[in-house]
Design a protein around this motif. Structure first.
Motif, PDB file in Angstrom:
ATOM      1  N   ASP A  29     -54.860  28.624 -79.312  1.00 31.91           N
ATOM      2  CA  ASP A  29     -53.409  28.786 -79.298  1.00 31.91           C
ATOM      3  C   ASP A  29     -52.689  27.940 -78.093  1.00 31.91           C
ATOM      4  N   LYS A  30     -53.494  27.250 -77.300  1.00 35.51           N
ATOM      5  CA  LYS A  30     -52.866  26.475 -76.073  1.00 35.51           C
ATOM      6  C   LYS A  30     -52.190  25.256 -76.480  1.00 35.51           C
ATOM      7  N   ASP A  31     -52.357  24.702 -77.550  1.00 32.49           N
ATOM      8  CA  ASP A  31     -51.969  23.582 -77.907  1.00 32.49           C
ATOM      9  C   ASP A  31     -52.017  23.100 -79.529  1.00 32.49           C
ATOM     10  N   ASP A  32     -51.129  22.383 -79.831  1.00 33.13           N
ATOM     11  CA  ASP A  32     -51.215  22.059 -81.301  1.00 33.13           C
ATOM     12  C   ASP A  32     -52.347  21.332 -81.713  1.00 33.13           C
ATOM     13  N   ALA A  33     -52.801  20.399 -80.963  1.00 32.26           N
ATOM     14  CA  ALA A  33     -54.081  19.497 -81.369  1.00 32.26           C
ATOM     15  C   ALA A  33     -55.361  20.518 -81.588  1.00 32.26           C
ATOM     16  N   ALA A  34     -55.338  21.336 -80.835  1.00 31.24           N
ATOM     17  CA  ALA A  34     -56.571  22.455 -80.734  1.00 31.24           C
ATOM     18  C   ALA A  34     -56.260  23.251 -81.964  1.00 31.24           C
TER      19      ALA A  34
ATOM     20  N   GLY B  41     -71.341  20.922 -89.656  1.00 30.67           N
ATOM     21  CA  GLY B  41     -71.295  21.966 -88.571  1.00 30.67           C
ATOM     22  C   GLY B  41     -71.155  21.217 -87.383  1.00 30.67           C
ATOM     23  N   LEU B  42     -71.806  20.229 -87.132  1.00 25.20           N
ATOM     24  CA  LEU B  42     -71.828  19.526 -85.823  1.00 25.20           C
ATOM     25  C   LEU B  42     -70.536  18.676 -85.600  1.00 25.20           C
ATOM     26  N   ILE B  43     -69.935  18.166 -86.818  1.00 26.82           N
ATOM     27  CA  ILE B  43     -68.683  17.305 -86.838  1.00 26.82           C
ATOM     28  C   ILE B  43     -67.446  18.392 -86.494  1.00 26.82           C
ATOM     29  N   SER B  44     -67.810  19.395 -86.985  1.00 24.05           N
ATOM     30  CA  SER B  44     -66.625  20.624 -86.880  1.00 24.05           C
ATOM     31  C   SER B  44     -66.434  20.756 -85.174  1.00 24.05           C
ATOM     32  N   ALA B  45     -67.636  20.951 -84.767  1.00 22.00           N
ATOM     33  CA  ALA B  45     -67.882  21.574 -83.390  1.00 22.00           C
ATOM     34  C   ALA B  45     -67.247  20.411 -82.425  1.00 22.00           C
ATOM     35  N   HIS B  46     -67.420  19.188 -82.833  1.00 23.22           N
ATOM     36  CA  HIS B  46     -67.438  18.025 -81.990  1.00 23.22           C
ATOM     37  C   HIS B  46     -65.661  17.986 -82.299  1.00 23.22           C
ATOM     38  N   THR B  47     -64.931  17.987 -83.422  1.00 20.26           N
ATOM     39  CA  THR B  47     -63.816  17.974 -83.458  1.00 20.26           C
ATOM     40  C   THR B  47     -62.877  18.779 -82.752  1.00 20.26           C
ATOM     41  N   ILE B  48     -63.409  20.070 -82.584  1.00 19.21           N
ATOM     42  CA  ILE B  48     -62.645  21.236 -82.007  1.00 19.21           C
ATOM     43  C   ILE B  48     -62.746  21.079 -80.199  1.00 19.21           C
ATOM     44  N   VAL B  49     -63.980  20.375 -79.995  1.00 20.86           N
ATOM     45  CA  VAL B  49     -64.146  20.119 -78.457  1.00 20.86           C
ATOM     46  C   VAL B  49     -63.253  19.080 -78.089  1.00 20.86           C
ATOM     47  N   LYS B  50     -63.447  17.977 -78.845  1.00 21.02           N
ATOM     48  CA  LYS B  50     -62.651  16.857 -78.684  1.00 21.02           C
ATOM     49  C   LYS B  50     -61.213  16.991 -78.644  1.00 21.02           C
ATOM     50  N   ASN B  51     -60.694  17.604 -79.390  1.00 25.22           N
ATOM     51  CA  ASN B  51     -59.162  17.989 -79.565  1.00 25.22           C
ATOM     52  C   ASN B  51     -58.763  19.032 -78.418  1.00 25.22           C
ATOM     53  N   THR B  52     -59.668  20.075 -78.105  1.00 21.43           N
ATOM     54  CA  THR B  52     -59.599  20.926 -76.918  1.00 21.43           C
ATOM     55  C   THR B  52     -59.454  20.284 -75.384  1.00 21.43           C
ATOM     56  N   THR B  53     -60.324  19.414 -75.400  1.00 17.45           N
ATOM     57  CA  THR B  53     -60.659  18.616 -74.204  1.00 17.45           C
ATOM     58  C   THR B  53     -59.783  17.499 -73.946  1.00 17.45           C
ATOM     59  N   ALA B  54     -59.319  16.717 -75.147  1.00 17.24           N
ATOM     60  CA  ALA B  54     -58.422  15.605 -75.032  1.00 17.24           C
ATOM     61  C   ALA B  54     -57.226  15.805 -74.490  1.00 17.24           C
ATOM     62  N   VAL B  55     -56.428  17.315 -74.706  1.00 25.56           N
ATOM     63  CA  VAL B  55     -55.279  17.691 -74.231  1.00 25.56           C
ATOM     64  C   VAL B  55     -55.507  17.775 -72.582  1.00 25.56           C
ATOM     65  N   LEU B  56     -56.517  18.174 -72.055  1.00 27.38           N
ATOM     66  CA  LEU B  56     -56.511  18.535 -70.768  1.00 27.38           C
ATOM     67  C   LEU B  56     -57.044  17.282 -69.836  1.00 27.38           C
ATOM     68  N   ALA B  57     -58.090  16.468 -70.240  1.00 27.67           N
ATOM     69  CA  ALA B  57     -58.399  15.518 -69.402  1.00 27.67           C
ATOM     70  C   ALA B  57     -58.617  14.252 -70.235  1.00 27.67           C
ATOM     71  N   GLY B  58     -58.221  14.126 -71.426  1.00 31.45           N
ATOM     72  CA  GLY B  58     -58.449  13.059 -72.418  1.00 31.45           C
ATOM     73  C   GLY B  58     -59.786  12.733 -72.896  1.00 31.45           C
ATOM     74  N   TRP B  59     -59.962  11.981 -73.657  1.00 30.43           N
ATOM     75  CA  TRP B  59     -61.346  11.625 -74.505  1.00 30.43           C
ATOM     76  C   TRP B  59     -61.511  10.203 -74.741  1.00 30.43           C
ATOM     77  N   PRO B  60     -62.534   9.834 -74.326  1.00 33.92           N
ATOM     78  CA  PRO B  60     -63.924  10.426 -73.447  1.00 33.92           C
ATOM     79  C   PRO B  60     -63.341  10.889 -72.232  1.00 33.92           C
ATOM     80  N   PRO B  61     -63.991  11.973 -71.618  1.00 34.26           N
ATOM     81  CA  PRO B  61     -63.572  12.464 -70.166  1.00 34.26           C
ATOM     82  C   PRO B  61     -63.832  11.234 -69.182  1.00 34.26           C
ATOM     83  N   PRO B  62     -63.060  11.422 -68.246  1.00 34.60           N
ATOM     84  CA  PRO B  62     -62.769  10.438 -67.059  1.00 34.60           C
ATOM     85  C   PRO B  62     -63.884  10.252 -66.637  1.00 34.60           C
TER      86      PRO B  62
END
Lengths: 101, 199
Positions: A29-34, B41-62
């Motif tokens: 729920d934090k952001d739209d992308a997630a 399943g692998l692709i879905s997990a990767h997609t979620i982690v990528k989209n969650t992390t990308a907002v905070l630190a960018g993707w690939p991570p610094p």
């Protein structure tokens, strides 16, 4: 007394957050992308097995139809134009198995 | 009672008891069904982690190396061509089994090139600091690409088995079909992995 407790509970329920996460470590729920990623992967994982089952059923139906068509072709391709002796169809009496036997 | 059932079975037309596909093909399709869900399943997990992390630190991570997109695109093309060559080999096998040797060998050669190139790429990335424990980026990269590489190696072994039997004139169509389906899966799933992991 009971009425005041009931009103207090009702007020408490109304004051609860409107949205509760099923998974405490999720940040969907934090952001739209997630949020979009969760939605997309849910749709993907839901539809993929359905599509695969559908494809397999379609393939089996096509194979059965092809088998039936080849069977008919083989009947028609007899040299000399002689109609082959067909395998006798089973009758209802033949299919019924006598359980007393 | 058993005698009567056998009598009825003998009288049934042969077409009604004909197999719709060889057992090997059916078994391979069931296996691939499971593997598709595994990769999903692998692709879905990767997609979620990528989209969650990308907002905070960018993707690939610094601090993490960038993946070789262009070189892997060439590798992807090689893999797709190997799949096309295998289709050609199957068609040749139906008409003249001996004529299928060259396209089958070429398909295997391109598949081997793909696996070896992936290995070279891994060595370079490890030297640049991308490891399983360096970040979620590295963990997902090695898990997804490595799993695909294992499937590619297994499918190449199956194709090699078919090639040896082809040279010995012992290969039958269902064996080639079964191994080919496995290789088509390896070829077909890779562009999706490339798109999700590399781009």
């Amino acid at each position: 007394m009971i009425r005041s407790i009931a009103w207090s509970l009702a007020a408490l329920v109304c004051a609860l957050p409107a949205q509760v996460l099923a998974c405490p470590v999720c940040s969907a729920d934090k952001d739209d992308a997630a949020r979009q990623a969760f939605f997309d992967t849910t749709v993907f994982l839901t539809l993929l097995p359905v599509a695969m089952f559908g494809a397999i059923v379609y393939w089996i139906v096509k194979r059965v139809q092809a088998n039936q068509a080849s069977e008919l072709d083989s009947v028609g391709d007899v040299p000399g134009g002689v109609t082959p002796e067909r395998t006798p169809e089973l009758t209802v009496s033949e299919l019924s198995v006598d359980v007393r036997a | 009672m058993t005698a009567k059932v056998l009598h009825i079975a003998r009288k049934m037309p042969a077409a009604r008891r004909r197999q719709i596909a060889p057992n090997g093909v059916i078994g391979m399709l069931i296996f691939i069904f499971c593997e598709v869900m595994f990769f999903a399943g692998l692709i879905s997990a990767h997609t979620i982690v990528k989209n969650t992390t990308a907002v905070l630190a960018g993707w690939p991570p610094p601090g993490q190396p960038r993946l070789p997109v262009e070189q892997t695109a060439v590798n992807t093309a090689a893999l797709i061509v190997s799949g096309l060559l295998l289709i050609w080999a199957q068609r040749k096998f139906g008409k003249d089994p001996a004529a299928a040797r060259a396209p089958l060998a070429s398909a295997m050669a391109l598949g081997t090139f793909f696996v070896v190139f992936q290995g070279v790429e891994w060595v370079a990335l490890l030297r640049e600091g991308l490891t399983m424990t360096s970040s979620t980026h590295g963990a997902f990269f090695y898990l997804i690409v490595g799993t695909h590489g294992l499937h590619a190696v297994a499918a190449l072994i199956a194709l090699l088995y078919c090639f040896v039997r082809l040279v010995q004139r012992n290969l039958v169509a269902p064996q080639l079909q079964t191994a080919a389906i496995f290789w088509y899966f390896v070829v077909a799933v890779w562009p999706l992995l490339y798109y999700r992991v590399y781009l």
